[in-house]
Design an enzyme around this catalytic site. Structure first.
Site, PDB file in Angstrom:
ATOM      1  N   HIS A   1       0.810  -1.214   0.000  1.00  0.00           N
ATOM      2  CA  HIS A   1       0.000   0.000   0.000  1.00  0.00           C
ATOM      3  C   HIS A   1       0.845   1.267   0.000  1.00  0.00           C
ATOM      4  CE1 HIS A   1       0.462  -0.293   4.505  1.00  0.00           C
ATOM      5  NE2 HIS A   1       0.557   1.016   4.379  1.00  0.00           N
TER       6      HIS A   1
ATOM      7  N   ASP B   1       0.219  -7.550   1.169  1.00  0.00           N
ATOM      8  CA  ASP B   1       0.643  -6.174   1.433  1.00  0.00           C
ATOM      9  C   ASP B   1       2.170  -6.052   1.496  1.00  0.00           C
ATOM     10  OD1 ASP B   1       0.473  -3.493   1.839  1.00  0.00           O
ATOM     11  OD2 ASP B   1      -0.516  -3.580   3.782  1.00  0.00           O
TER      12      ASP B   1
ATOM     13  N   SER C   1       4.602   2.276   7.997  1.00  0.00           N
ATOM     14  CA  SER C   1       4.300   1.154   7.110  1.00  0.00           C
ATOM     15  C   SER C   1       5.516   0.765   6.273  1.00  0.00           C
ATOM     16  CB  SER C   1       3.146   1.516   6.185  1.00  0.00           C
ATOM     17  OG  SER C   1       1.959   1.699   6.911  1.00  0.00           O
TER      18      SER C   1
END
Length: 586
Positions: free
Chosen positions: A152, A183, A262
C-alpha cells in the site's frame, strides 16, 4: 524519603527514655506528622514499635539491646531488598538499553524512507484518473540489493523515490514485484552503486514468542528522522489484511504504528521479526506486523517465478463441529475432530474430489480441531487455513475426510483462486465499454468503494450481496453492469437501467466485459437486444446506436469508447480476421 526516615529513627533512639517511649506511642500529635507520601509506605518506626505493642514497656532505655538489635536487623533487611531491587532494575534497564542500541545500529544502515507519487483511477468515470497524491512510508534492505516495503506504500504508483538514513539524496526506485494480498512489495534502485555504498541487509528471523519485545523502526508522521518504538508481542493469529482484504497470519504488538511506519521492520535481537503494516482504529497502541513466514513465502515466489505468485486456497468454506449432536449425526467417533464442508469453489481442484458435507479430519497429517484450528507452537493454535496459504502454487496436499461414516484420503492440488468480484484492482486501469451512452463495466469492490466509506450500506444491495457471496462458475467470468447512462436522445427513458447486470446480448449469455464488447461490435442484426437483471430489456436500432455513440463521446470529451485493454484485444481480433485475405508481394 528513605534517608529522612532513617535519620529520624536514629535521633529518637538516642534521646527517648522508658516514659518517653510510651508517650510517643500514645501521642496522636506525633503520629499525624507523617505526610501522605510517607504514610503510603510504612516507616521503620511504626513497623518496629507496632509489631509487638504488648512488650513496649520492657524496653526502658535508649540503649536497650533488644530494641537496637531488632531495629538494625530490620534496617539491614530493608537495605538489602532495596539494593536487590535496584540491581535487578538496573540490569533490566541495561538489557533494554542494549537491545534498543542494537536495533538502532541495525536500522541506521538498513531502513530507508520511501516517497511515492500515485494516481488512482476513477471507477465511476473509468476513462479518467483522480488527482495525483503524495505519500511516504518506510522500507528496509534485504539480501540481493532489494528493498522490502508494504504494497500500500507504492500502490498505484507513478513515481517512487528512496532516501537512506543520513543522506540528503533521493534515489529513483522501481517496483520489481508487488503482492497486494499480503501487502508486500520489492523495490530495486536504478543508480545502484551510489545508493548501496555503506548499506547493510537485514536477515529474517522466526516468529517471536508471546511477550517478547520487538523494536519497530521507520519514519512515522510527525518528523523527518528515523524513529524507534518498543512493543511487546500480544498475540499471533490470522488477521484481516486491510489493503488486500485477505486473511493471513499477523502478529499483534502494543507498539504505536502510525502512518509512515508502514513497511518498516520490527526487529527482535539482530533479525527481522516482521514488517509493520496496519493498526487498530480506535485502539490504543495496537499495531500489527506481517510475520516472517508470510514474507518468506512472498520472496520465495518472486525468486522462483520472477513475479508475485499469490497465496493458495483449497476453495472450500467450512463450519465448526463443536456441537456434540452434529458430530453424532455425521458419524464422528469420540476421538475424531474436524470441520464440515459447506461450500466448494467450482474452479478449485477440491470441487472434483470433495463433496459438500464431507468432514475434513486432517490436513497433511495434522489433525484439525472441531473449531478449525491446528497446533502452532506450545499451547498455541491457529486456523488450518494458514497451512493451506503457506503452500506453493500447484503443490499438492493430503486431505483426510470422513464421508458417510468412512475415512478417505485424497491428494488435492492447491492454487490461488480469484473471486467472481475482484476485491482490489491496484496498479491497473479499470475496463469499460461505451455504446449508445451506456457505460458497461465489470463489477468490482473498488467500484462499490466509490459509494464512500460506508459503501456496504449505501451501494445497491443486490450488487453488494453478489460481490461478497457469489462464486464463479467458469474461468474469466465477470458480472457486467451498466454503471451509468450518458444522456442522449437514443437512450431517453432508459436512465433508470443503471446499476443493473447485463445477462444476455441478442440471446447469448455474457461471460465478461470483453465478451460483451465482441457481441455488440460484431452484431449483424438490425436490432440490438440486451437482457438485464430483474427481467428488464434494453432494445435499440443497432446502426442508429452506433452513430449516436460517436456524438456522445465527443460531447462528454471521452477519447475512446473502450478501455485500452479492450482496444488492444479488438485490434488483435481485427488483424487476425484480415490475415487470411492479405496478399504477399513476390
Amino acid at each position: 524519603m528513605q534517608l529522612r526516615s532513617i535519620r529520624t529513627v536514629e535521633h529518637l533512639r538516642r534521646r527517648i527514655s522508658a516514659s518517653s517511649v510510651s508517650a510517643y506511642l500514645t501521642s496522636p500529635s506525633l503520629l499525624t506528622r507523617v505526610s501522605p507520601t510517607e504514610s503510603a509506605l510504612p516507616s521503620p518506626i511504626s513497623r518496629f514499635y507496632y509489631s509487638n505493642p504488648r512488650n513496649e514497656n520492657r524496653h526502658t532505655t535508649a540503649s536497650s539491646s533488644p530494641v537496637s538489635s531488632r531495629w538494625l536487623i530490620s534496617i539491614r533487611h530493608m537495605s538489602r531488598r532495596r539494593k536487590a531491587a535496584k540491581g535487578s532494575a538496573a540490569a533490566a534497564a541495561a538489557e533494554a538499553s542494549a537491545a534498543y542500541s542494537s536495533a538502532v545500529d541495525l536500522a541506521m544502515d538498513s531502513v530507508v524512507k520511501i516517497f511515492t507519487v500515485s494516481t488512482s483511477p476513477s471507477y465511476f468515470l473509468p476513462w479518467q484518473n483522480k488527482s495525483q497524491r503524495e505519500s511516504m512510508g518506510s522500507g528496509f534492505v534485504i539480501s540481493g540489493r532489494r528493498i522490502i516495503t508494504n504494497a500500500h506504500v507504492v500502490a498505484d504508483h507513478s513515481f517512487v523515490l528512496v532516501r537512506k538514513h543520513g543522506s540528503p539524496i533521493k534515489h529513483r526506485a522501481k517496483v520489481e514485484a508487488i503482492g497486494h494480498e499480503c501487502d508486500l512489495a520489492v523495490l530495486v534502485i536504478d543508480d545502484s552503486e551510489v545508493f548501496w555504498e555503506g548499506m547493510n541487509s537485514l536477515e529474517l528471523g522466526d516468529i517471536p514468542l508471546l511477550r517478547e519485545e520487538v523494536f519497530v523502526v521507520g519514519y512515522p508522521q510527525g518528523g523527518d528522522n528515523i524513529s524507534v518504538t518498543k512493543g511487546v508481542v500480544s498475540r499471533v493469529e490470522p488477521t484481516q489484511y486491510v489493503h488486500g482484504a485477505t486473511q493471513l497470519m499477523a502478529i499483534q504488538i502494543d507498539a504505536a504504528i502510525n502512518p509512515g511506519n508502514s513497511g518498516g521492520p520490527a526487529i527482535m535481537g539482530n533479525r527481522v521479526a516482521g514488517v509493520a503494516f496496519q493498526n487498530l482504529a480506535g485502539g490504543e497502541n495496537i499495531g500489527y506486523i506481517i510475520p516472517t513466514p508470510v514474507i518468506k513465502h512472498f520472496i520465495n515466489g518472486v525468486e522462483e517465478s520472477g513475479k508475485y505468485t499469490g497465496f493458495c486456497s483449497m476453495g472450500v468454506s467450512c463450519q465448526p463441529m463443536e456441537n456434540a449432536q452434529i458430530r453424532s449425526i455425521y458419524q464422528m467417533s469420540s476421538e475424531m475432530t474436524g470441520v464440515l464442508i459447506s461450500k466448494i469453489n467450482p474452479l478449485s481442484d477440491a470441487h472434483r474430489i470433495l463433496k459438500k458435507e464431507d468432514v475434513i479430519l486432517a490436513f497433511d497429517g495434522v489433525p484439525i480441531g472441531n473449531d478449525g484450528t491446528v497446533p502452532l507452537r506450545k499451547k498455541e493454535r491457529i486456523t488450518f487455513d494458514h497451512m493451506v496459504s503457506m503452500k506453493k502454487p500447484d503443490e499438492t496436499a493430503l486431505v483426510k475426510v470422513l464421508r458417510e461414516g468412512k475415512e478417505h484420503e485424497f491428494s488435492i492440488t492447491l492454487r490461488p483462486l480469484q473471486p467472481l468480484v475482484p476485491v482490489h484492482q491496484f496498479d491497473q486501469l479499470p475496463s469499460y465499454y461505451i455504446f449508445a451512452g451506456f457505460v458497461f463495466v465489470p463489477l468490482t469492490q473498488p467500484y462499490l468503494h466509490e459509494y464512500g466509506e460506508d459503501w456496504y450500506n449505501t451501494c445497491p444491495r443486490r450488487l453488494c450481496e453478489r460481490a461478497l457471496k457469489d462464486l464463479p462458475e467458469k474461468s474469466n467470468q465477470e458480472l457486467v453492469i451498466i454503471s451509468q447512462v450518458l444522456m442522449d436522445d437514443i437512450n431517453t427513458g432508459f436512465e433508470r437501467l443503471a446499476e443493473l447486470q447485463v445477462k444476455k446480448v441478442n440471446g447469448v449469455e455474457v461471460d465478461n466485459l470483453r465478451h460483451l464488447c465482441q457481441l455488440i461490435e460484431n452484431c449483424d442484426t438490425e436490432n440490438l437486444k440486451l437482457d438485464l437483471d430483474d427481467g428488464r430489456v434494453l432494445a435499440l436500432k443497432y446502426q442508429d446506436a452506433r452513430l449516436a455513440t460517436s456524438l456522445i463521446l465527443k460531447r462528454h470529451r471521452i477519447a475512446s469508447a473502450m478501455s485500452s485493454d479492450l482496444l488492444i484485444e479488438q485490434n488483435n481480433t481485427a488483424s487476425e480476421l484480415a490475415a487470411p485475405f492479405s496478399t504477399a508481394v513476390v
